[in-house]
Structure formats: structure tokens, C-alpha cells
Design a protein around this motif. Structure first.
Motif, short mmCIF file in Angstrom:
data_model
loop_
_atom_site.label_atom_id
_atom_site.label_comp_id
_atom_site.label_asym_id
_atom_site.label_seq_id
_atom_site.Cartn_x
_atom_site.Cartn_y
_atom_site.Cartn_z
N LYS A 53 -19.80 -27.23 11.15
CA LYS A 53 -19.30 -28.58 10.90
C LYS A 53 -20.06 -29.24 9.76
O LYS A 53 -21.28 -29.10 9.65
CB LYS A 53 -19.44 -29.44 12.16
CG LYS A 53 -18.72 -28.87 13.38
CD LYS A 53 -17.23 -28.80 13.17
CE LYS A 53 -16.51 -28.31 14.42
NZ LYS A 53 -15.09 -28.24 14.24
N HIS A 77 -18.65 -23.89 6.66
CA HIS A 77 -17.40 -24.31 7.30
C HIS A 77 -16.21 -23.54 6.75
O HIS A 77 -15.20 -23.39 7.42
CB HIS A 77 -17.20 -25.82 7.11
CG HIS A 77 -16.97 -26.22 5.69
ND1 HIS A 77 -17.97 -26.21 4.73
CD2 HIS A 77 -15.85 -26.62 5.05
CE1 HIS A 77 -17.47 -26.60 3.57
NE2 HIS A 77 -16.19 -26.85 3.74
N ASP A 90 -14.58 -23.03 10.46
CA ASP A 90 -14.81 -24.47 10.64
C ASP A 90 -14.79 -24.91 12.10
O ASP A 90 -15.01 -26.07 12.40
CB ASP A 90 -13.85 -25.30 9.80
CG ASP A 90 -12.39 -25.16 10.21
OD1 ASP A 90 -12.10 -24.44 11.19
OD2 ASP A 90 -11.55 -25.76 9.54
#
Length: 180
Positions: free
Chosen positions: A125, A117, A121
Motif C-alpha cells: 500500500k 504496489h 497492490d
């Protein structure tokens, strides 16, 4: 169209990294209803073989390749996937390296050490319930407020508290809109 999942982690010796089998089953059932054309390729090693039947029974589009692939094949399989879902595991690192979207279900690990992430991001996730005892396991400075060894955690509620709905919501957001 397929996604890959890896329900196991750490040769099943790291319970703080493993989301419960019944939740994987419910997730696959929800996927079959909402995304009936989506295939699911289940990856893992010999330590995950005993769960294959339960997962393939939960979704008619699930195909188990557990203990049927070599490490050299996995980057290609994962790179062609729309998404990879799993815990803190080697295959999650492969998925990040080949730039496949990921959902990492995190228990007591510290995603700041390994988390994709941090790269992007929007496609990588993290689903995590960070408790006051987090992280119970990291390579340096482990939190020892509840136990000095994460295997001796009394409840693993950091990972057990993650719901199917949380994971499914993130999965739905990452799927192409024309797939449903």
C-alpha cells in the motif's frame, strides 16, 4: 507476531521522505491500544539512534534494533514480519523483495519508480498526498514548480499532511483479524 518499521530515510538528509516523529509516536500509541499483543521492531541506522527512546516509550511492545543489525540480517527479520511500514528507503525495497506486506508513506518521491504496489497492490500500500508540485524528486524530470532542490521545499506538506489515522486505517486492514 511483529511488524517492522523504519521511521528514517535517506540518512535523514531527505526531508521529503521522512514522516514526522510525533506521528510515528502517535501511531505506535494507537497500535499498543488496538493490538496489545503485537510487537514492533524498529529498524534503522546510526542516523536514527536519537529517536529510539521516543519510539520505545510510545509502545511497551516496541523493540529497537536501530544500528544493531547488519544488512545481511535485515532480509530475514523483515521476511518474518507481518508488515513493514516506512518511507521511500532501502528497507522498503528489502520488504518488497522478501514479499512482506508494506505500507509506504510517500512524500515527494515518485512511487511509480520504486513502488511495490505495482507488483501486488493488495499487500503493498502507498499512502501519499499528491500535490500539484509532485514529484519534487525523481531521477529524471523533477518538478521544479516550487523549488529546484527538494531540500528547499518551504513546507513539505506532501508528507506532513499524511495523518496517523490514514496510516492506522491501512495498517488495520492488513493485520490478521485474530490479532486485535
Amino acid at each position: 507476531n511483529y511488524i517492522t518499521i523504519q521511521p528514517g530515510a535517506g540518512n535523514n538528509l531527505t526531508p521529503w521522505k521522512i514522516w514526522e516523529l510525533n506521528k510515528w509516536i502517535k501511531l505506535l500509541e494507537k497500535i499498543s491500544v488496538t493490538f496489545p499483543r503485537l510487537n514492533i521492531v524498529i529498524l534503522g541506522d546510526v542516523f536514527d539512534k536519537d529517536i529510539t527512546h521516543y519510539l520505545t516509550a510510545a509502545n511497551k511492545n516496541a523493540i529497537s534494533l536501530i544500528d544493531q543489525t547488519g544488512l545481511e540480517e535485515l532480509p530475514y527479520i523483515i521476511s518474518k514480519s507481518l508488515l513493514h511500514i516506512g518511507g521511500d528507503s532501502g528497507l522498503m525495497h528489502v520488504a518488497g523483495a522478501v514479499e512482506t506486506k508494506t505500507i509506504t508513506i510517500v512524500g515527494g518521491s515518485d512511487p511509480q519508480i520504486f513502488g511495490w504496489h505495482k507488483i501486488d497492490d493488495s499487500i503493498h500500500k502507498i499512502i501519499q498526498h499528491k500535490l500539484s508540485c509532485h514529484p519534487c524528486y525523481r531521477h529524471y524530470l523533477p518538478n521544479q514548480s516550487r523549488t529546484s532542490d527538494p531540500k528547499n521545499c518551504p513546507d513539505f506538506k506532501c508528507i506532513k499532511g499524511i495523518s496517523v489515522e490514514e496510516v492506522f486505517r491501512v495498517l488495520s486492514d492488513l493485520m490478521p483479524p485474530d490479532l486485535a
